[in-house]
Design an enzyme around this catalytic site. Sequence first.
Site, PDB file in Angstrom:
ATOM      1  N   LYS A  78      -4.513 -11.189  -6.845  1.00  0.00           N
ATOM      2  CA  LYS A  78      -5.793 -11.448  -6.165  1.00  0.00           C
ATOM      3  C   LYS A  78      -6.854 -10.445  -6.623  1.00  0.00           C
ATOM      4  CE  LYS A  78      -5.244  -8.549  -2.130  1.00  0.00           C
ATOM      5  NZ  LYS A  78      -5.409  -8.256  -0.751  1.00  0.00           N
ATOM      6  N   LYS A  97     -10.449  -4.718  -4.462  1.00  0.00           N
ATOM      7  CA  LYS A  97     -11.359  -3.578  -4.609  1.00  0.00           C
ATOM      8  C   LYS A  97     -10.702  -2.460  -5.396  1.00  0.00           C
ATOM      9  CE  LYS A  97     -13.592  -4.471  -0.203  1.00  0.00           C
ATOM     10  NZ  LYS A  97     -13.445  -4.274   1.226  1.00  0.00           N
ATOM     11  N   LYS A 107       0.829  -1.217   0.000  1.00  0.00           N
ATOM     12  CA  LYS A 107       0.000   0.000   0.000  1.00  0.00           C
ATOM     13  C   LYS A 107       0.856   1.257   0.000  1.00  0.00           C
ATOM     14  CE  LYS A 107      -4.518  -1.502   1.416  1.00  0.00           C
ATOM     15  NZ  LYS A 107      -5.612  -1.446   2.367  1.00  0.00           N
TER      16      LYS A 107
HETATM   17  P1  TYM Z   1     -10.723  -6.535   3.478  1.00  0.00           P
HETATM   18  O1  TYM Z   1     -11.793  -5.526   3.703  1.00  0.00           O
HETATM   19  O2  TYM Z   1      -9.654  -6.208   2.495  1.00  0.00           O
HETATM   20  O3  TYM Z   1     -11.351  -7.904   3.045  1.00  0.00           O
HETATM   21  C1  TYM Z   1     -12.400  -8.527   3.786  1.00  0.00           C
HETATM   22  C2  TYM Z   1     -12.218 -10.030   3.776  1.00  0.00           C
HETATM   23  O4  TYM Z   1     -12.158 -10.505   2.426  1.00  0.00           O
HETATM   24  C3  TYM Z   1     -10.992 -11.308   2.254  1.00  0.00           C
HETATM   25  N1  TYM Z   1     -10.512 -11.141   0.860  1.00  0.00           N
HETATM   26  C4  TYM Z   1     -10.379 -12.140  -0.008  1.00  0.00           C
HETATM   27  N2  TYM Z   1     -10.627 -13.462   0.091  1.00  0.00           N
HETATM   28  C5  TYM Z   1     -10.409 -14.221  -1.002  1.00  0.00           C
HETATM   29  N3  TYM Z   1      -9.966 -13.720  -2.193  1.00  0.00           N
HETATM   30  C6  TYM Z   1      -9.708 -12.408  -2.344  1.00  0.00           C
HETATM   31  N4  TYM Z   1      -9.309 -11.936  -3.515  1.00  0.00           N
HETATM   32  C7  TYM Z   1      -9.904 -11.552  -1.220  1.00  0.00           C
HETATM   33  N5  TYM Z   1      -9.768 -10.211  -1.017  1.00  0.00           N
HETATM   34  C8  TYM Z   1     -10.138  -9.989   0.265  1.00  0.00           C
HETATM   35  C9  TYM Z   1      -9.994 -10.784   3.268  1.00  0.00           C
HETATM   36  O5  TYM Z   1      -9.019 -11.742   3.581  1.00  0.00           O
HETATM   37  C10 TYM Z   1     -10.896 -10.468   4.438  1.00  0.00           C
HETATM   38  O6  TYM Z   1     -11.127 -11.622   5.209  1.00  0.00           O
HETATM   39  N6  TYM Z   1      -7.739  -5.923   7.458  1.00  0.00           N
HETATM   40  C11 TYM Z   1      -8.964  -6.533   6.978  1.00  0.00           C
HETATM   41  C12 TYM Z   1     -10.188  -6.090   7.741  1.00  0.00           C
HETATM   42  C13 TYM Z   1     -10.106  -6.285   9.200  1.00  0.00           C
HETATM   43  C14 TYM Z   1     -10.230  -7.523   9.890  1.00  0.00           C
HETATM   44  C15 TYM Z   1     -10.129  -7.175  11.271  1.00  0.00           C
HETATM   45  C16 TYM Z   1     -10.412  -8.834   9.479  1.00  0.00           C
HETATM   46  C17 TYM Z   1      -9.922  -5.311  10.131  1.00  0.00           C
HETATM   47  N7  TYM Z   1      -9.951  -5.848  11.358  1.00  0.00           N
HETATM   48  C18 TYM Z   1     -10.182  -8.179  12.251  1.00  0.00           C
HETATM   49  C19 TYM Z   1     -10.477  -9.826  10.476  1.00  0.00           C
HETATM   50  C20 TYM Z   1     -10.366  -9.489  11.820  1.00  0.00           C
HETATM   51  C21 TYM Z   1      -9.160  -6.158   5.525  1.00  0.00           C
HETATM   52  O7  TYM Z   1      -8.659  -5.153   5.053  1.00  0.00           O
HETATM   53  O8  TYM Z   1     -10.053  -6.944   4.870  1.00  0.00           O
END
Ligand code: TYM
Length: 332
Positions: A197, A200, A115
């Site tokens: 991957k 967004k 990032k």
């Molecule tokens: P975020 O918002 O990027 O994504 C949310 C969830 O989606 C999963 N994910 C994917 N899984 C499979 N293939 C993909 N291409 C893919 N892209 C995203 C992510 O692994 C996630 O589970 N830091 C985290 C948010 C967060 C969080 C937490 C998660 C903040 N606090 C505490 C668990 C526990 C994030 O940015 O996810």
Amino acid sequence: MEKTKKRIFSGIQPTNTPHLGNYLGALVNWIKLQDEYECTYSIVDLHSITVRQDPQKLKKQINESYALLLAMGVDPDKSTAFVQSHNCQHAELSWVLSCYTQFGELSRMTQFKDKSAKHPENVNAGLFTYPVLMAADILAYQADLVPVGIDQKQHLELARNIAQRFNQVHGDTFIVPEPYIAKTGAKVMSLQSPEKKMSKSDENPNGSISVLDDRDTIIRKFKRAVTDSEAVIAYREGKDGINNLMSIYSAVTDKSFEEIEKEFAGKGYGEFKLAVGEVVADHLAPVQNEFAKIIADKKYIDECMRKGAEKAFKTTRKTLQKVYKKVGFIVL
Ligand code: TYM
């Protein structure tokens, strides 16, 4: 009150409408696990401002992301569904935990490196300490299990290290959480660049499927998915595009790779891509219908948010008090 069921915590950023990767990698598991575990799910808006956001758009996205959780089947009575900034204790615990996290550990986080390379004009302290806030999210709820996609595994390992370190210094305080990573769908790849991957922030809109894309858009994007020139539907190395489509098809239909290979033996990629597009569109249609109803009911959304925030606050209060006592603060 003693806890009976094991606890789950997970979160999703409201930076954009969730895509198929978020859905298959994390959200479907959130729904499945609700009966067996005591679940807390959060729209993590505090995390999202580590990258500059348009405030009006962010507000809309928080509301829509929350409504989508409900539409997908997060039950606000059974589980706790809340918006992160509605519980101030995440930020409080994050500060304490940041004093138990090393600069070197944070410097090694691949997401920070990615990032900061992507936004060199805004390498802010929040982007750097983001994984500490994530650890606070999880540890505040004493979560046993955290359902996430593979990309969050490193952050979760850090959360475990922080918990263990704090426990070593102050005695048992936090549950050390385990990741819950699904067998299929844990890493959905971009339809246009299947070595990356699904994300967004993909510049190419054809690379990712939003869970709110309409049927025609979903099918069109799958028809354009990048594959290879071999014309064999089989899961093996070097076939990133087909492997990704097979993983998606498998995650949605529960069919094994062998079953899929049999089903499409001798058939062309065109037919396979159409089939994947159709099962995904069919799968998402009920979620989209439910979303349309919920998003029109602002009162219901507000009520659920308020209830979720109260439940979340009550749970984390116990942890916070324990932590404050352990570090030597005066708890009144
Ligand atoms: P975020 O918002 O990027 O994504 C949310 C969830 O989606 C999963 N994910 C994917 N899984 C499979 N293939 C993909 N291409 C893919 N892209 C995203 C992510 O692994 C996630 O589970 N830091 C985290 C948010 C967060 C969080 C937490 C998660 C903040 N606090 C505490 C668990 C526990 C994030 O940015 O996810």
